[in-house]
Design an enzyme around this catalytic site. Sequence first.
Site, PDB file in Angstrom:
ATOM      1  N   CYS A  55       0.828  -1.211   0.000  1.00 55.84           N
ATOM      2  CA  CYS A  55       0.000   0.000   0.000  1.00 55.84           C
ATOM      3  C   CYS A  55       0.865   1.265   0.000  1.00 55.84           C
ATOM      4  O   CYS A  55       0.524   2.251  -0.651  1.00 55.84           O
ATOM      5  CB  CYS A  55      -0.925   0.013   1.211  1.00 55.84           C
ATOM      6  SG  CYS A  55      -2.108  -1.351   1.231  1.00 55.84           S
ATOM      7  N   ARG A 132      -7.979  -3.897  -3.553  1.00 52.41           N
ATOM      8  CA  ARG A 132      -7.406  -2.748  -4.264  1.00 52.41           C
ATOM      9  C   ARG A 132      -8.316  -2.383  -5.447  1.00 52.41           C
ATOM     10  O   ARG A 132      -8.077  -2.797  -6.577  1.00 52.41           O
ATOM     11  CB  ARG A 132      -5.997  -3.080  -4.731  1.00 52.41           C
ATOM     12  CG  ARG A 132      -5.077  -3.476  -3.598  1.00 52.41           C
ATOM     13  CD  ARG A 132      -3.669  -3.808  -4.081  1.00 52.41           C
ATOM     14  NE  ARG A 132      -2.916  -4.442  -3.017  1.00 52.41           N
ATOM     15  CZ  ARG A 132      -2.332  -3.796  -2.001  1.00 52.41           C
ATOM     16  NH1 ARG A 132      -2.423  -2.477  -1.943  1.00 52.41           N
ATOM     17  NH2 ARG A 132      -1.679  -4.452  -1.063  1.00 52.41           N
TER      18      ARG A 132
END
Length: 219
Positions: A55, A132
């Site tokens: 991330c 995601r």
Amino acid sequence: MENTDNKEMYSMPRIGDVAPDFEAVTTKGKIRFSEFAKDKWTVLFSHPADFTPVCTTEMSGFALRKEEFDALNTELIGLSIDSIHSHLAWVNNVDEKTGVYFDFPIIADLDMKVSKLYGMLQPNESETAAVRAVFFIDPDKKIRLIMYYPLNVGRNMDEIIRVLEALQFSDKHKVAIPLNWKKGDKVIVPPPKTLDEMKARKADDSLEKVDFYLAKKSI
């Protein structure tokens, strides 16, 4: 077969839908999404958690290329199921350690309201972390393109920018975009819909033609 009786089903917005509206607390203050980025495109993207390595690379990627999104009249807005305090600490940490500053709002979605609204929670992947997801939303707040990645595979920033350019170029010039198109490449003109149009197409020497139904041109 897996028993899914106890698994909550979440909504999955589709291409062409108006983006679901919401209010949320972000690192840039409270927003109402329907009023966010008026007259601009929006890229809304989720990540599984703050202070995680993949991330961090992704958020840094968005931040490092923010000027390209600005040039495309596009606002960025991120999301994860973390508190606003965690978001602020993470933004500060990355800035201090790498010099990369996440200068776009990040939604604190602790109650998972937005994650569920956009189908970012997918129970077979995780019930507590958003996958995601990337939503490309036009100035009319219509969803134009959706990407979903699993927790363990990072996104491709070049592709995100490429498809944003493709969507905007297609809208502006009323053309279709071929495989692997990049800015400056030829585009596909709409196929003829009548015999007269087909005849005119076959006689048109200004186009690069594979056949009357597949023709390209430069813009």
